[in-house]
Design a protein around this motif. Structure first.
Motif, short mmCIF file in Angstrom:
data_model
loop_
_atom_site.label_atom_id
_atom_site.label_comp_id
_atom_site.label_asym_id
_atom_site.label_seq_id
_atom_site.Cartn_x
_atom_site.Cartn_y
_atom_site.Cartn_z
N ASP A 150 31.67 -3.80 -25.49
CA ASP A 150 31.54 -3.06 -26.74
C ASP A 150 30.37 -2.06 -26.65
O ASP A 150 30.53 -0.88 -26.95
CB ASP A 150 31.29 -4.08 -27.87
CG ASP A 150 31.33 -3.44 -29.23
OD1 ASP A 150 31.53 -2.22 -29.31
OD2 ASP A 150 31.16 -4.17 -30.22
N ARG A 163 38.02 -7.21 -26.64
CA ARG A 163 38.02 -6.26 -27.75
C ARG A 163 36.59 -5.99 -28.13
O ARG A 163 35.68 -6.71 -27.74
CB ARG A 163 38.73 -6.87 -28.97
CG ARG A 163 40.22 -7.00 -28.84
CD ARG A 163 40.80 -7.65 -30.08
NE ARG A 163 40.38 -9.04 -30.22
CZ ARG A 163 39.81 -9.54 -31.31
NH1 ARG A 163 39.56 -8.79 -32.36
NH2 ARG A 163 39.46 -10.82 -31.37
N ARG A 164 36.36 -4.96 -28.95
CA ARG A 164 35.01 -4.74 -29.48
C ARG A 164 34.64 -5.95 -30.33
O ARG A 164 35.49 -6.55 -30.99
CB ARG A 164 35.00 -3.48 -30.33
CG ARG A 164 35.04 -2.21 -29.50
CD ARG A 164 34.72 -1.01 -30.37
NE ARG A 164 34.80 0.22 -29.61
CZ ARG A 164 33.79 0.74 -28.93
NH1 ARG A 164 32.62 0.12 -28.90
NH2 ARG A 164 33.94 1.88 -28.28
N PRO A 168 33.00 -1.62 -35.15
CA PRO A 168 34.40 -1.54 -35.61
C PRO A 168 35.32 -1.10 -34.49
O PRO A 168 34.90 -0.40 -33.57
CB PRO A 168 34.34 -0.47 -36.71
CG PRO A 168 32.92 -0.26 -37.03
CD PRO A 168 32.11 -0.71 -35.88
N ASP A 169 36.59 -1.50 -34.58
CA ASP A 169 37.54 -1.21 -33.50
C ASP A 169 37.68 0.28 -33.23
O ASP A 169 37.94 0.69 -32.11
CB ASP A 169 38.92 -1.80 -33.85
CG ASP A 169 38.90 -3.32 -33.81
OD1 ASP A 169 37.98 -3.85 -33.16
OD2 ASP A 169 39.77 -3.94 -34.43
N GLU A 170 37.52 1.10 -34.28
CA GLU A 170 37.77 2.53 -34.10
C GLU A 170 36.54 3.29 -33.60
O GLU A 170 36.55 4.50 -33.50
CB GLU A 170 38.30 3.15 -35.40
CG GLU A 170 37.36 3.09 -36.59
CD GLU A 170 37.45 1.77 -37.35
OE1 GLU A 170 38.07 0.83 -36.84
OE2 GLU A 170 36.87 1.68 -38.45
N TRP A 171 35.47 2.59 -33.31
CA TRP A 171 34.23 3.24 -32.86
C TRP A 171 34.46 3.96 -31.53
O TRP A 171 35.21 3.50 -30.69
CB TRP A 171 33.14 2.17 -32.69
CG TRP A 171 31.77 2.76 -32.57
CD1 TRP A 171 31.17 3.20 -31.44
CD2 TRP A 171 30.84 2.97 -33.63
NE1 TRP A 171 29.93 3.68 -31.72
CE2 TRP A 171 29.70 3.55 -33.06
CE3 TRP A 171 30.85 2.71 -35.00
CZ2 TRP A 171 28.57 3.89 -33.82
CZ3 TRP A 171 29.74 3.05 -35.75
CH2 TRP A 171 28.63 3.64 -35.16
N GLU A 172 33.78 5.10 -31.38
CA GLU A 172 33.92 5.84 -30.12
C GLU A 172 32.63 5.74 -29.32
O GLU A 172 31.54 5.85 -29.87
CB GLU A 172 34.24 7.31 -30.39
CG GLU A 172 35.68 7.52 -30.80
CD GLU A 172 35.96 8.96 -31.18
OE1 GLU A 172 35.16 9.83 -30.79
OE2 GLU A 172 36.95 9.17 -31.89
#
Lengths: 205, 355
Positions: A150, A163-164, A168-172
């Motif tokens: 992450d 997963r992260r 948050p999952d949508e983080w870049e």
């Protein structure tokens, strides 16, 4: 090495410590810190076991560090856990490090039977940071590896659930990378601060 | 379940897949309280990084201060004056008592017992008063500094600690009577959430979670830091590995902490409370892994110095973060009501899980 360290200790501290009268000599305070013969013995043991695989071995400030190549990681870890002389059954910590020209993963391993511990390290290329997961050996690595993925972007191949975890999952991007671009809250962006903040800012000025 | 559910102790969300009352799958979802302390630490000097540590695990900030200071001291290779070491152990063990009191109180609350909570918080308040007197803060202490402690105890402070230690045991017996023998409490915790010793080691559990599964390992005993090697105490261990065992271990640890602080008060010497350190701390380049035993387990800091006045990298190994990771394996097979018991017995502080 040990002589120098002892000298430094007495110079920098306010008052050199005397070992307590009733404590056993092996546990006296002055000897708990760096110059510990057990560490050197452990370093030797590791060096002799993994002679070929070990790229580098360091004893510094109370920690033994052994660097190996990522290809031999799984075999080495398996041996570290099962070899009765080593039996590193406990993964204390897993750290990801950005060294700018390459990435590193450090595993702090401990044996609850022999009460010794050391740091195993692998170096990874920056462009393709891929490494096999050690969750099959120590389940405790699970969340540590997710965190390293992450925040540092290291891919652990074969991880059951990569997963992260904190972001948050949508983080870049991966914030702990040294070249990560971030905007501190107190620096206004190019568009200026949002309108609801403008009134407050005028008041401050 | 969560993240606003009162039994999740902050902001933990657990995604549960159910078959009627039974849990089939569990996926903990964390990160709601993430404040990126590891990155923030890289942008601050060693001294400025200390107040951040108070915010990791806000129920026992003293141990956070301690592990951070120990990491810096190990990098610098300095020895801390003896009096400061004793003061550190005193405040850390008092903080352990305070943290375990919160655990006992809130665990009772999770399982429907209101009264112990009020008793526990009444007694914890006394410890917070003691802390306020020595460092001016109730929760965010920043008392333990790299090189020592921020200030010596005021005259009479040690006597106050002593008086508190005499006051606590009868109160503990009272709380014990309310909760330990309570039939409902026992039914909700005994043989619930079983963890085998092999499982506990495999998942890197630490602290009461590990010791309640019959693994006798305590960093204070095995690799003593500060003056723990001069104190006579036993490690609380339980065999069953269920929620009740974890509760018993924590209650027993309060008793051991009282013993330890008593001994510290008898042994504490006079002298300086701070080692002489340069104004700007610039440790020589290198890496250390400092760790202490907090009320929740092993708190570690992997700190890397590159020779400048800011840490190059610091990784925080939170005990509750690792203890919580077993949840996905532990919860399946139990009922929803047991999930509350199990979650409470892990004693998580989300501030430290999310960091």
């Amino acid at each position: 090495m040990s002589e120098e360290e002892k000298l430094e200790n007495t110079e920098t501290s306010d008052k050199p410590l005397k070992p307590a009268g009733k404590a056993s000599p092996g546990k006296a305070l002055a000897e708990v810190t760096p110059p510990d013969p057990r560490l050197l013995a452990l370093a030797e043991l590791l060096q002799s076991t993994f002679g070929d695989a070990a790229l580098e071995s360091v004893v510094d400030r109370g920690m033994v560090t052994l660097v190996i190549s990522p290809g031999t990681l799984l075999d080495t870890c398996q041996q570290l856990k099962t070899d009765p002389a080593l039996s590193f059954d406990y993964l204390a910590c897993l750290t990801s490090i950005d060294r700018q020209d390459h990435l590193e993963v450090a595993y702090n391993l401990r044996s609850l039977t022999h009460k010794h511990e050391f740091c195993l390290k692998v170096r990874l290329p920056r462009d393709t940071p891929e490494i096999p997961t050690v969750t099959s050996i120590w389940k405790g690595a699970n969340w540590h590896e997710r965190e390293a993925y992450d925040l540092m972007g290291i891919h652990f191949q074969g991880h059951p659930d990569l997963r992260r975890i904190l972001l948050p999952d949508e983080w870049e991007g991966h914030p702990l990378r040294k070249y990560y671009v971030y905007e501190p809250d107190d620096v206004p962006s190019e568009q200026g601060p949002p309108e609801h903040l403008l009134i407050q800012l005028e008041g401050v000025e | 379940m969560g993240p606003q559910h009162p039994s999740t102790h902050g902001v933990l969300r657990v995604i549960l897949k159910l078959d009627g009352e039974w849990i089939v799958e569990a996926h903990p979802d964390i990160g709601y309280l993430h404040r990126s302390f590891e990155k923030m630490g890289e942008l601050r000097t060693y001294t400025n990084g200390l107040p951040l540590t108070d915010r990791w695990d806000y129920l026992c900030a003293m141990t956070n201060n301690l592990v951070y200071s120990m990491a810096v001291e190990q990098l610098l290779e300095v020895e801390v004056p003896e009096r400061a070491q004793y003061l550190r152990v005193i405040v850390c063990e008092l903080n352990r008592i305070a943290s375990h009191l919160v655990f006992i109180g809130t665990y009772g609350l999770d399982l429907g017992a209101q009264t112990p909570f009020l008793y526990c918080f009444r007694d914890r308040e006394r410890i917070l008063h003691i802390f306020e007197e020595i460092c001016g803060a109730r929760l965010t202490y920043s008392y333990i500094y790299p090189g020592g402690v921020s200030g010596d105890a005021l005259p009479g402070w040690l006597e106050k600690v002593d008086a508190f230690l005499d006051y606590l045991p009868p109160m503990m017996r009272e709380i014990d009577q309310l909760l330990t023998g309570n039939e409902i409490f026992i039914l909700r915790t005994r043989n619930i959430g079983l963890i085998s010793p092999e499982q506990a080691i495999d998942w890197s559990l630490s602290g009461p979670m590990l010791r309640a599964s019959n693994v006798n390992f305590d960093l204070r005993k095995e690799s003593p830091y500060q003056v723990y090697d001069r104190l006579d105490f036993s490690v609380a261990v339980a065999e069953q590995g269920d929620c009740l065992a974890r509760y018993h271990v924590r209650v027993a640890e309060i008793g051991e902490s009282i013993k330890m602080v008593k001994q510290c008060l008898a042994q504490i010497p006079d002298g300086p409370t701070r080692a002489k350190l340069p104004k700007t701390i610039k440790p020589p380049a290198g890496e250390v892994y400092a760790r202490v035993d907090t009320p929740r387990g092993e708190l570690g800091v992997y700190m890397i110095s590159d020779g400048t006045d800011k840490p190059y990298r610091q990784k925080i190994r939170g005990p509750a973060f690792v203890n919580l990771s077993i949840l996905s394996e532990l919860l399946p097979g139990w009922k929803i009501a047991d999930a509350v018991s199990i979650l409470g017995s892990i004693d998580v502080v989300m501030g430290e899980v999310d960091r």
